[in-house]
Design a protein around this motif. Structure first.
Motif, PDB file in Angstrom:
ATOM      1  N   THR B  47       9.067  -1.062  12.542  1.00 40.00           N
ATOM      2  CA  THR B  47       8.019  -1.733  13.322  1.00 40.00           C
ATOM      3  C   THR B  47       7.133  -0.710  14.038  1.00 40.00           C
ATOM      4  O   THR B  47       5.914  -0.829  14.059  1.00 40.00           O
ATOM      5  N   LEU B 127      11.331 -10.361  22.626  1.00 40.25           N
ATOM      6  CA  LEU B 127      10.758 -10.006  21.328  1.00 40.25           C
ATOM      7  C   LEU B 127      11.519 -10.668  20.192  1.00 40.25           C
ATOM      8  O   LEU B 127      10.974 -10.948  19.143  1.00 40.25           O
ATOM      9  N   SER B 128      12.819 -10.887  20.421  1.00 37.40           N
ATOM     10  CA  SER B 128      13.640 -11.533  19.397  1.00 37.40           C
ATOM     11  C   SER B 128      14.837 -12.167  20.089  1.00 37.40           C
ATOM     12  O   SER B 128      15.147 -11.835  21.234  1.00 37.40           O
ATOM     13  N   VAL B 284       4.714  -8.941  18.760  1.00 35.66           N
ATOM     14  CA  VAL B 284       4.844 -10.379  18.489  1.00 35.66           C
ATOM     15  C   VAL B 284       3.866 -10.861  17.407  1.00 35.66           C
ATOM     16  O   VAL B 284       3.751 -12.058  17.169  1.00 35.66           O
ATOM     17  N   GLN B 289       7.144  -9.531  13.791  1.00 32.87           N
ATOM     18  CA  GLN B 289       8.192 -10.542  13.926  1.00 32.87           C
ATOM     19  C   GLN B 289       8.933 -10.740  12.608  1.00 32.87           C
ATOM     20  O   GLN B 289      10.136 -10.992  12.591  1.00 32.87           O
ATOM     21  N   HIS B 290       8.199 -10.588  11.522  1.00 34.02           N
ATOM     22  CA  HIS B 290       8.840 -10.697  10.216  1.00 34.02           C
ATOM     23  C   HIS B 290       9.880  -9.587  10.038  1.00 34.02           C
ATOM     24  O   HIS B 290      10.961  -9.816   9.500  1.00 34.02           O
ATOM     25  N   PHE B 292      11.547  -8.092  12.479  1.00 31.87           N
ATOM     26  CA  PHE B 292      12.709  -8.460  13.298  1.00 31.87           C
ATOM     27  C   PHE B 292      13.617  -9.422  12.535  1.00 31.87           C
ATOM     28  O   PHE B 292      14.831  -9.319  12.592  1.00 31.87           O
ATOM     29  N   PRO B 300      13.313 -14.592  15.175  1.00 31.12           N
ATOM     30  CA  PRO B 300      12.021 -14.248  15.775  1.00 31.12           C
ATOM     31  C   PRO B 300      11.688 -15.188  16.930  1.00 31.12           C
ATOM     32  O   PRO B 300      12.145 -16.327  16.954  1.00 31.12           O
ATOM     33  N   ARG B 302       8.491 -15.867  17.711  1.00 35.28           N
ATOM     34  CA  ARG B 302       7.259 -16.533  17.307  1.00 35.28           C
ATOM     35  C   ARG B 302       7.593 -17.672  16.349  1.00 35.28           C
ATOM     36  O   ARG B 302       8.403 -17.516  15.441  1.00 35.28           O
ATOM     37  N   ILE B 305       7.849 -18.145  11.714  1.00 32.18           N
ATOM     38  CA  ILE B 305       8.233 -16.959  10.936  1.00 32.18           C
ATOM     39  C   ILE B 305       9.493 -17.299  10.141  1.00 32.18           C
ATOM     40  O   ILE B 305      10.459 -17.828  10.686  1.00 32.18           O
TER      41      ILE B 305
END
Lengths: 570, 345
Positions: B47, B127-128, B284, B289-290, B292, B300, B302, B305
């Motif tokens: 990331t 974030l996750s 994010v 996010q993908h 993560f 994720p 978000r 996702i």
């Protein structure tokens, strides 16, 4: 006006006399270094004092008893095991002849090169429930589940005692070996002539003779065990050191952690006292020794092989097995795939940091030792003793305590710089490697002063007196007599400090600047990702570098008595 | 007068020090963002690399599991830290409590992250998510639904493994239990779980799977993503551990699954505020996010996702809606209870 000048002159003369020729700046350095060592401890005690009474009550009821129990068991176990293995092996290889004796005498100190945290990771891999040993036993015996059989649990206090003793026994072994080699052979021979049994000889002569060595070796081994966080946490042992962290992290209570750290310092002080006592006794007995080596007796029958076994097992467990494991993992991943630019970069960083810290440590060590030898001040003696505390403080505790003083210096430099130039410079010490170097310096200074003091003690004061009579100035006494004669001690101190810097993990983790990895933090990073084996190469390099001083130690230990024997014959 | 070799050595040391110090300061010329993290950066280096590619901002990182917040506080106004990334709500709350964070107002962050997964004042953002799940032996356990409360049920006597309960993941679970049922009930629960342990708490979450494979215990606590990491990691042995277990997403009795977060916070004295904000917002984006979800096997934050198929196979995650800040507040109490019942002894 004139009285003022007179008192001034009076005080300078008495100061000069007390300094006995030691330059004033060197005494100032000694005091400054002692202050530097004390700074993190003072800031720690201050933090501890800020804790609330309820917290202290909680800590004393729920945390301390268990932590003291585990720490006590760990220390007792390590003392017993390293004592038995260290003294036993040293006595066997010194006073007996059996197959492989010479090789084993040289191999026995090698585990010293393997850091405890690395051994712990490896032993769990090998001896844990799903490791090769237990899995092999199962398929061999047809057991299906862990409940079908008994096997010692590696992740326990006992496992931890075993793991730590496997790499810490050489402290005792080396001390005892040197002791046995340099002790009067006639005492043993007389006892033999009088028909003392081999056991009686060991109990009535070897053990009492080895007692001071035992104290020195044991206290070093126990300090390491006490400071350890990596191995004990991984093996599920909740020692004082581990408790410091859980209290600090989970309760957000640095004060509680600092309180436990203060309790731990009590342990440390006891261990240091033990070591001091040991050194004092040894010095006494050294002066009366007659340097002739005991003639080893032949062991017969199955005793020969038992002796070989007794000495080979520690080498296998503490060195051969971990190194074989690392080599296998390194090869499995392909050596060329792992030695990339990043790795070389980390290697250089490690060497650079350690070299800088070694030079700094030795420089301060020399000033400390020579100044306190010349100056007859209580102040310098006390300062030298204070400088010895650093080694005993766990790395993370030291680093935590150092944060405040280091940043205070940084802020001072920053505002001075801004006043002069109008620019901001950020953090000089914390933002660079200087913070780590200072931490290493504080932590490993006692190793330098220890070796150098021992080295200077062998220099007869008569040499210096002769120098003085011939009109040498104090500075010349240092540069032309003391330092040249200290050269061997300097070399061995340099190696020891260098390797300890390379192994150091906890202070490095907390104090390093951005993007800085050492080999130790690399291993730690992989381990905390659950892929310790990916860090095998870094671990192996740490062990190999660690071998250098061990080999040097072995050489001097094995060569020493021969030289002495030669001179007594001539 | 000074011995020549000694002087040369000193000089070399000074030069080496200077060079190291210089390398630390030289970075200030280019666009950078300084990340302090108690999460091993190797876990999300992909990331960070993508971020650098997209923005040209270099990421400097320092990783330590312990003490970073204390360090930032001590560093004070000259601290180079721009953001702090943690793997636990407790740690990020600790940073807030130490007064080293600053509030961030960002539409991008607020719209991507559900309200219960960020601080109302913008001092931290998740974030996750990572669910505290139960690993169960494929061979020996038939249950498909287990509650956290069930772990104290005597039917599991001698059958449970776990890492230390002083570890941040278990402390967060215990703190959530306090939020749910109060201190007294949580103490009883801890006593009950302790009585069911097959062995003293030790090792990490992966060791639970390993111990289940070896038949030491039948069930244990572990985070979901370790199953993905064990299955697809570099160590073939760990694959076998993962194959020995099934993941059960437990719930609180009458509630949902306990989740913890990895989180990010901007530091009060961040020298590169704009870059820090860019990094936070990048984390994010759907692309990050993908990663993560797919590389780290996490959930994720978000919406929309795709989660990793392996993680999907554990079932649908229904996270507890209790405030994570509330959980974090009870951390000290949780730690004290764990000590009080002597859980790790």
């Amino acid at each position: 006006m004139s009285t003022l000048a007179l008192t001034h002159r009076l005080s300078t003369t008495s100061l000069r006399r007390a300094l006995n020729g030691a330059p004033l700046w060197s005494v100032a350095v000694v005091v400054a270094v002692a202050a530097l060592v004390l700074a993190p401890l003072v800031s720690l005690v201050r933090i501890a004092a800020q804790g609330e009474a309820t917290l202290w009550a909680q800590v004393t009821v729920d945390v301390l008893p268990a932590a003291l129990m585990d720490t006590g068991m760990l220390l007792a176990g390590v003392a017993l095991l390293t004592g038995v293995v260290g003294i036993g092996a040293a006595w066997l290889v010194t006073a007996h002849r059996f197959p492989g004796r010479r090789a084993l005498a040289a191999l026995l100190p090698l585990p010293l090169a393997v850091p405890t945290y690395i051994t712990a990771y490896i032993y769990v891999e090998i001896f844990d429930s799903a490791g090769p040993v237990q899995m092999g036993l199962r398929s061999l015996m047809g057991w299906t589940s862990r409940g079908d059989y008994w096997f010692p649990e590696i992740r326990s206090v006992y496992g931890c005692i075993f793991v730590m003793s496997a790499v810490l026994y050489p402290y005792v072994y080396l001390a005892a070996r040197v002791m046995f080699l340099t002790q009067s052979a006639s005492m043993i021979e007389v006892a033999r002539t009088l028909g003392a049994s081999r056991f009686k000889l060991f109990r009535a002569i070897a053990i009492p003779l080895a007692r001071p060595a035992l104290a020195v070796g044991l206290s070093l081994a126990l300090l390491e065990a006490l400071n350890d966080i990596g191995a004990s946490e991984y093996l599920g042992v909740r020692t004082l050191t581990v408790s410091i962290f859980t209290t600090w992290l989970n309760r957000g209570s640095l004060a509680g952690a600092a309180q436990i750290a203060c309790v731990m310092l009590a342990f440390v002080i006891v261990l240091i006292a033990l070591e001091r006592r040991g050194r004092r006794d040894r010095r006494y007995s050294l002066s009366t020794r007659r340097p002739r080596v005991t003639q080893p007796v032949n062991l017969t029958g199955h005793q020969r092989w038992l002796a070989t076994l007794f000495c080979a097992v520690p080498v296998l467990m503490g060195f051969a097995l971990p190194v074989a494991f690392l080599v296998r993992e390194v090869l499995r991943r392909g050596l060329s795939a792992q030695v990339d630019n990043a790795f070389l970069n980390h290697l250089l960083t490690t060497i650079g940091l350690s070299a800088a810290a070694t030079v700094a440590t030795l420089a301060f060590g020399i000033v400390l030792v020579t100044a306190s030898r010349l100056a007859r001040l209580r102040l310098t003696k006390t300062a030298l003793a204070v400088a010895g505390i650093g080694y005993a403080v766990p790395g993370t505790v030291l680093a935590l305590g150092l944060l405040t003083p280091l940043v205070a210096i940084d802020t001072g430099i920053g505002s001075l710089w801004r006043a002069l130039t109008g620019e901001r410079v950020g953090l000089i010490l914390m933002g660079s490697a200087a913070g780590i170097v200072i931490a290493y310096l504080i932590r490993f200074l006692p190793i330098a002063t220890g070796s150098l003091t021992a080295g200077l003690e062998r220099v007869s004061p008569g040499l210096e007196d002769a120098g003085r009579i011939l009109g040498a100035r104090p500075r010349e006494l240092v540069t032309r007599i003391q330092i040249p004669l200290l050269r061997p001690a300097l070399a061995s101190a340099a190696l020891l400090v260098f390797v300890d810097c390379i192994k150091e993990l906890s202070a490095t983790l907390l104090l390093r600047p951005l993007n800085t990895e050492t080999l130790a933090t690399l291993v730690y990073g992989h381990a905390s990702r659950g892929a310790f084996e990916d860090g095998s190469l870094a671990a192996l390099v740490i062990v190999l570098v660690g071998l250098l001083p061990v080999i040097q130690l072995v050489r001097s230990a094995e060569a020493g008595p021969k030289k002495a024997g030669g001179s007594s014959a001539s | 007068m000074m011995n020549a070799t000694f002087a040369r050595g000193l000089l070399a040391g000074a030069v080496a020090l200077g060079a190291l110090a210089g390398s630390g300061l030289a970075a200030s010329a280019e666009e950078v963002v300084n990340v302090y993290t108690n999460r091993e950066p190797g876990l999300y280096s992909a990331t960070l690399d993508e971020f650098t590619k997209a923005t040209g901002i270099k990421v400097n990182a320092i990783f330590s599991e312990q003490g970073l917040a204390e360090r930032i506080r001590a560093e004070g106004e000259n601290s180079p830290a721009d953001v702090l990334i943690t793997v636990d709500i407790g740690r990020i709350q600790e940073a807030v409590d130490l007064g080293i964070t600053q509030p961030v107002k960002s539409e991008a962050l607020n719209s991507a992250i559900p309200a219960q997964l960020r601080d109302p004042e913008g001092r931290w953002f998740a974030l996750s998510m990572r669910a505290r799940s139960i690993y169960a032996s494929k061979d020996r356990v038939k249950d498909t639904a287990i509650t956290y409360e069930d772990l104290a049920d005597p039917k599991w006597k001698g059958k449970i493994c776990t890492r230390s309960f002083q570890h941040q993941y278990n402390i967060a679970l215990t703190a959530a239990m306090i939020v749910k049922h109060g201190e007294a009930a949580t103490e009883e629960w801890l006593k009950g779980v302790k009585a069911n342990l097959a062995k003293k708490p030790s090792g990490g979450d992966r060791d639970v799977a390993k111990d289940i494979l070896a038949g030491v215990c039948d069930i244990g606590l572990g985070n979901t993503y370790y199953v993905g990491l064990m299955t697809n990691g570099t160590n073939p042995d760990q694959k076998k551990w993962a194959e020995a277990i099934r993941v059960i997403l437990p719930t609180f009795k009458g509630g949902k699954t306990h989740v913890n977060i990895s989180g990010i916070a901007m530091m009060k004295n961040a020298p590169h505020r704009e870059n820090a904000l860019k990094l936070m917002e990048y984390m994010v984006t759907p692309a990050a996010q993908h990663v993560f979800a797919d590389v780290n096997y996490e959930y994720p934050v978000r919406a929309g996702i795709e989660i990793n198929p392996l993680v999907k196979s554990f079932g649908t995650l229904h996270p507890e809606e209790m405030s994570l800040a509330e959980v974090a507040k009870n951390r000290a109490k949780a730690s004290a209870l764990v000590d009080k019942v002597g859980f790790d002894r």
